[in-house]
Design a protein around this motif. Structure first.
Motif, PDB file in Angstrom:
ATOM      1  N   GLU A  16      32.006  22.526  35.566  1.00 41.57           N
ATOM      2  CA  GLU A  16      32.235  23.353  36.747  1.00 41.57           C
ATOM      3  C   GLU A  16      33.414  22.824  37.557  1.00 41.57           C
ATOM      4  OE1 GLU A  16      27.891  25.199  37.857  1.00 41.57           O
ATOM      5  OE2 GLU A  16      28.301  23.151  38.495  1.00 41.57           O
ATOM      6  N   SER A  17      33.493  21.519  37.699  1.00 38.72           N
ATOM      7  CA  SER A  17      34.589  20.906  38.440  1.00 38.72           C
ATOM      8  C   SER A  17      35.929  21.206  37.763  1.00 38.72           C
ATOM      9  CB  SER A  17      34.339  19.395  38.527  1.00 38.72           C
ATOM     10  OG  SER A  17      35.422  18.767  39.150  1.00 38.72           O
ATOM     11  N   GLY A  20      36.669  24.827  38.251  1.00 40.49           N
ATOM     12  CA  GLY A  20      36.793  25.197  39.653  1.00 40.49           C
ATOM     13  C   GLY A  20      35.866  26.327  40.054  1.00 40.49           C
ATOM     14  N   VAL A  21      34.659  26.325  39.451  1.00 38.25           N
ATOM     15  CA  VAL A  21      33.726  27.420  39.704  1.00 38.25           C
ATOM     16  C   VAL A  21      32.288  26.940  39.542  1.00 38.25           C
ATOM     17  CG1 VAL A  21      33.595  28.285  37.317  1.00 38.25           C
ATOM     18  CG2 VAL A  21      33.366  29.889  39.219  1.00 38.25           C
ATOM     19  N   ARG A  22      31.372  27.557  40.287  1.00 37.12           N
ATOM     20  CA  ARG A  22      29.934  27.318  40.105  1.00 37.12           C
ATOM     21  C   ARG A  22      29.444  28.332  39.083  1.00 37.12           C
ATOM     22  NH1 ARG A  22      25.437  23.837  41.062  1.00 37.12           N
ATOM     23  NH2 ARG A  22      23.611  25.161  40.980  1.00 37.12           N
ATOM     24  N   SER A  83      40.490  35.944  36.012  1.00 32.18           N
ATOM     25  CA  SER A  83      39.292  35.364  36.631  1.00 32.18           C
ATOM     26  C   SER A  83      38.188  35.064  35.618  1.00 32.18           C
ATOM     27  CB  SER A  83      38.749  36.319  37.697  1.00 32.18           C
ATOM     28  OG  SER A  83      38.292  37.513  37.085  1.00 32.18           O
ATOM     29  N   ARG A 100      34.817  35.291  37.722  1.00 34.75           N
ATOM     30  CA  ARG A 100      34.625  34.538  38.963  1.00 34.75           C
ATOM     31  C   ARG A 100      34.988  35.381  40.167  1.00 34.75           C
ATOM     32  NH1 ARG A 100      37.621  29.416  39.103  1.00 34.75           N
ATOM     33  NH2 ARG A 100      37.877  29.479  36.882  1.00 34.75           N
ATOM     34  N   ALA A 103      35.013  30.906  44.024  1.00 31.73           N
ATOM     35  CA  ALA A 103      34.542  29.711  43.332  1.00 31.73           C
ATOM     36  C   ALA A 103      33.142  29.884  42.751  1.00 31.73           C
ATOM     37  CB  ALA A 103      34.577  28.518  44.283  1.00 31.73           C
TER      38      ALA A 103
END
Length: 131
Positions: A16-17, A20-22, A83, A100, A103
């Protein structure tokens, strides 16, 4: 069939890091139980892209084509949505993806067709894909 490998939360969080997204909760939970595997959707069999797992050499080799690497590779394809997070492939160029919103990704799964660049919703949630 291959034994199912789980993946720990720290590797899900690392992916995720890097992205750059949950990621959606249903997807996170499914991957923690079986990191990869196959799902049926849109009259096709899809290989779920694993989350990179550095626990040991066997897991590193099984997960080297991970979600971060595949998403980056697909982003150079013509018509790939900017995205999109690539979560599965069918072996003929098409992909399943999350889109996405800032985030965050909700659990909606989309099918991207490489010939047309068309994106269509195929499941309201990752959990609805049949194993």
């Amino acid at each position: 069939s291959k034994l199912a490998f789980d993946v720990s939360e720290k590797y899900v969080a690392a992916a995720e890091s890097n992205l750059g997204v949950r990621l959606p909760e249903s997807y996170r939970e499914a991957m923690k139980k079986e990191n990869g595997g196959r799902r049926k959707a849109a009259s096709d069999l899809w290989s779920i892209i694993p989350i990179f797992d550095q626990t040991d050499r066997k897991r590193v080799s099984r997960t080297s084509n991970d979600i971060v690497r595949e998403t980056k590779a697909m982003s150079s394809w013509t018509g790939w949505p900017p995205s999109a997070i690539c979560i599965a492939q069918n072996g003929s160029g098409d992909a399943l993806l999350f889109l996405r919103e800032g985030a965050v990704c909700d659990g909606t799964v989309y099918l991207w067709r490489h010939e047309t660049g068309r994106v269509e919703m195929i499941a309201l949630d990752f959990a609805k894909l049949k194993a």
